[in-house]
Design an enzyme around this catalytic site. Structure first.
Site, PDB file in Angstrom:
ATOM      1  N   HIS A   1       0.850  -1.203   0.000  1.00  0.00           N
ATOM      2  CA  HIS A   1       0.000   0.000   0.000  1.00  0.00           C
ATOM      3  C   HIS A   1       0.886   1.253   0.000  1.00  0.00           C
ATOM      4  CE1 HIS A   1      -3.122  -2.512   2.436  1.00  0.00           C
ATOM      5  NE2 HIS A   1      -3.610  -2.366   1.225  1.00  0.00           N
TER       6      HIS A   1
ATOM      7  N   LYS B   1     -18.355  -6.157   7.932  1.00  0.00           N
ATOM      8  CA  LYS B   1     -17.010  -6.734   7.912  1.00  0.00           C
ATOM      9  C   LYS B   1     -16.409  -6.762   9.306  1.00  0.00           C
ATOM     10  CE  LYS B   1     -13.344  -6.225   4.519  1.00  0.00           C
ATOM     11  NZ  LYS B   1     -12.778  -5.413   3.445  1.00  0.00           N
TER      12      LYS B   1
ATOM     13  N   SER C   1      -3.358  -7.694   3.035  1.00  0.00           N
ATOM     14  CA  SER C   1      -3.564  -7.583   4.475  1.00  0.00           C
ATOM     15  C   SER C   1      -4.037  -8.921   5.039  1.00  0.00           C
ATOM     16  CB  SER C   1      -4.595  -6.488   4.774  1.00  0.00           C
ATOM     17  OG  SER C   1      -4.134  -5.258   4.311  1.00  0.00           O
TER      18      SER C   1
ATOM     19  N   ARG D   1      -2.366  -5.692  -8.313  1.00  0.00           N
ATOM     20  CA  ARG D   1      -1.337  -6.718  -8.138  1.00  0.00           C
ATOM     21  C   ARG D   1      -1.409  -7.799  -9.198  1.00  0.00           C
ATOM     22  NH1 ARG D   1      -3.439  -7.775  -2.213  1.00  0.00           N
ATOM     23  NH2 ARG D   1      -5.258  -7.627  -3.548  1.00  0.00           N
TER      24      ARG D   1
HETATM   25  O1  PNS Z   1      -9.220  -2.606   0.917  1.00  0.00           O
HETATM   26  P1  PNS Z   1     -10.543  -3.050   0.357  1.00  0.00           P
HETATM   27  O2  PNS Z   1     -11.368  -3.748   1.406  1.00  0.00           O
HETATM   28  O3  PNS Z   1     -10.402  -3.868  -0.894  1.00  0.00           O
HETATM   29  O4  PNS Z   1     -11.318  -1.689  -0.035  1.00  0.00           O
HETATM   30  C1  PNS Z   1     -12.557  -1.762  -0.682  1.00  0.00           C
HETATM   31  C2  PNS Z   1     -13.186  -0.386  -0.885  1.00  0.00           C
HETATM   32  C3  PNS Z   1     -13.350   0.341   0.430  1.00  0.00           C
HETATM   33  C4  PNS Z   1     -12.338   0.448  -1.810  1.00  0.00           C
HETATM   34  C5  PNS Z   1     -14.566  -0.684  -1.536  1.00  0.00           C
HETATM   35  O5  PNS Z   1     -15.235  -1.607  -0.744  1.00  0.00           O
HETATM   36  C6  PNS Z   1     -15.423   0.537  -1.702  1.00  0.00           C
HETATM   37  O6  PNS Z   1     -15.260   1.270  -2.641  1.00  0.00           O
HETATM   38  N1  PNS Z   1     -16.368   0.730  -0.749  1.00  0.00           N
HETATM   39  C7  PNS Z   1     -17.275   1.853  -0.724  1.00  0.00           C
HETATM   40  C8  PNS Z   1     -18.707   1.436  -1.080  1.00  0.00           C
HETATM   41  C9  PNS Z   1     -18.992   1.711  -2.529  1.00  0.00           C
HETATM   42  O7  PNS Z   1     -18.801   2.800  -3.025  1.00  0.00           O
HETATM   43  N2  PNS Z   1     -19.455   0.683  -3.242  1.00  0.00           N
HETATM   44  C10 PNS Z   1     -19.706   0.742  -4.645  1.00  0.00           C
HETATM   45  C11 PNS Z   1     -18.411   0.575  -5.431  1.00  0.00           C
HETATM   46  S1  PNS Z   1     -18.602   0.956  -7.119  1.00  0.00           S
END
Ligand code: PNS
Length: 158
Positions: free
Chosen positions: A17, A41, A128, A91
Site C-alpha cells: 500500500h 465486515k 492484508s 497486483r
Molecule cells: O481494501 P478493500 O477492502 O479492498 O477496499 C474496498 C473499498 C473500500 C475500496 C470498496 O469496498 C469501496 O469502494 N467501498 C465503498 C462502497 C462503494 O462505493 N461501493 C460501490 C463501489 S462501485
C-alpha cells in the site's frame, strides 16, 4: 489541482500500500488515503487504530492526508472531498477483474476516473489478509509492514 482518493480497508496498511501511495503522491497534488468502515465486515484493527497507523506511517509524504471514509459510497466521499480521481494499486489480473466494474460504476455515478498503479513486483504477493494470517500463526511479517503495525500487534497479540 489534482486531488486523488486512495481508498481501502487498510486492515492493516502494508508496504505494498505504502509504495502505491508514494507513487500516487508523486503523480497528484494531493492524495487522501480514505479508510473505510463496512459494518458487515470484521476488522482485526479498529478504525481508530487503522487511522493512527496510516497517519503515523505516512507523515514523510508531502500532500498525503489520512481520513475516515465512513460506510457510504466511495463516489459520494470523493465528491465531498472535492476529488475527481480514485487511485488503486493492481497486483494481478484478479485485481483487475475485480476493479474494472467498480471503476466503471464510479465514473457513471459521479464522473470520477480511476487510475491504476501496477504494484511493484516485490510487493505483488502482499495482502492484508495474508499478512494477518502469517502474523497470527507466529510468522515474521516485519519486512512487509511498517513499524506502527508491528507495535500494535505486539501490544495486542491474538
Ligand atoms: O481494501 P478493500 O477492502 O479492498 O477496499 C474496498 C473499498 C473500500 C475500496 C470498496 O469496498 C469501496 O469502494 N467501498 C465503498 C462502497 C462503494 O462505493 N461501493 C460501490 C463501489 S462501485
Amino acid at each position: 489541482m489534482r486531488r486523488a482518493v486512495c481508498p481501502g480497508s487498510f486492515d492493516p496498511i502494508h508496504n505494498g500500500h505504502l509504495e502505491v501511495i508514494a507513487r500516487a503522491a508523486s503523480l497528484f497534488d494531493e492524495v487522501i488515503v480514505a479508510i473505510s468502515t463496512n459494518y458487515a465486515k470484521k476488522y482485526r484493527f479498529e478504525l481508530e487504530d487503522r487511522l493512527e497507523i496510516a497517519s503515523e506511517t505516512l507523515t514523510y509524504l508531502r500532500g498525503v492526508s489520512v481520513r475516515p471514509m465512513g460506510d457510504g459510497l466511495l463516489a459520494e466521499f470523493c465528491r465531498e472531498q472535492g476529488a475527481n480521481l480514485i487511485v488503486k494499486g493492481l497486483r494481478s489480473s484478479a485485481d483487475f477483474e475485480y476493479e474494472i466494474p467498480m471503476a466503471a460504476m464510479n465514473r457513471q455515478l459521479a464522473g470520477i476516473e480511476t487510475v491504476f498503479i501496477p504494484a511493484e513486483a516485490s510487493y505483488s504477493h502482499l495482502s492484508s489478509t495474508l499478512l494477518k494470517e502469517v502474523a497470527a500463526l507466529g510468522g515474521d511479517i516485519s519486512s512487509f509492514v511498517p513499524k506502527a503495525v508491528l507495535k500494535r500487534l505486539s501490544e495486542d497479540p491474538r
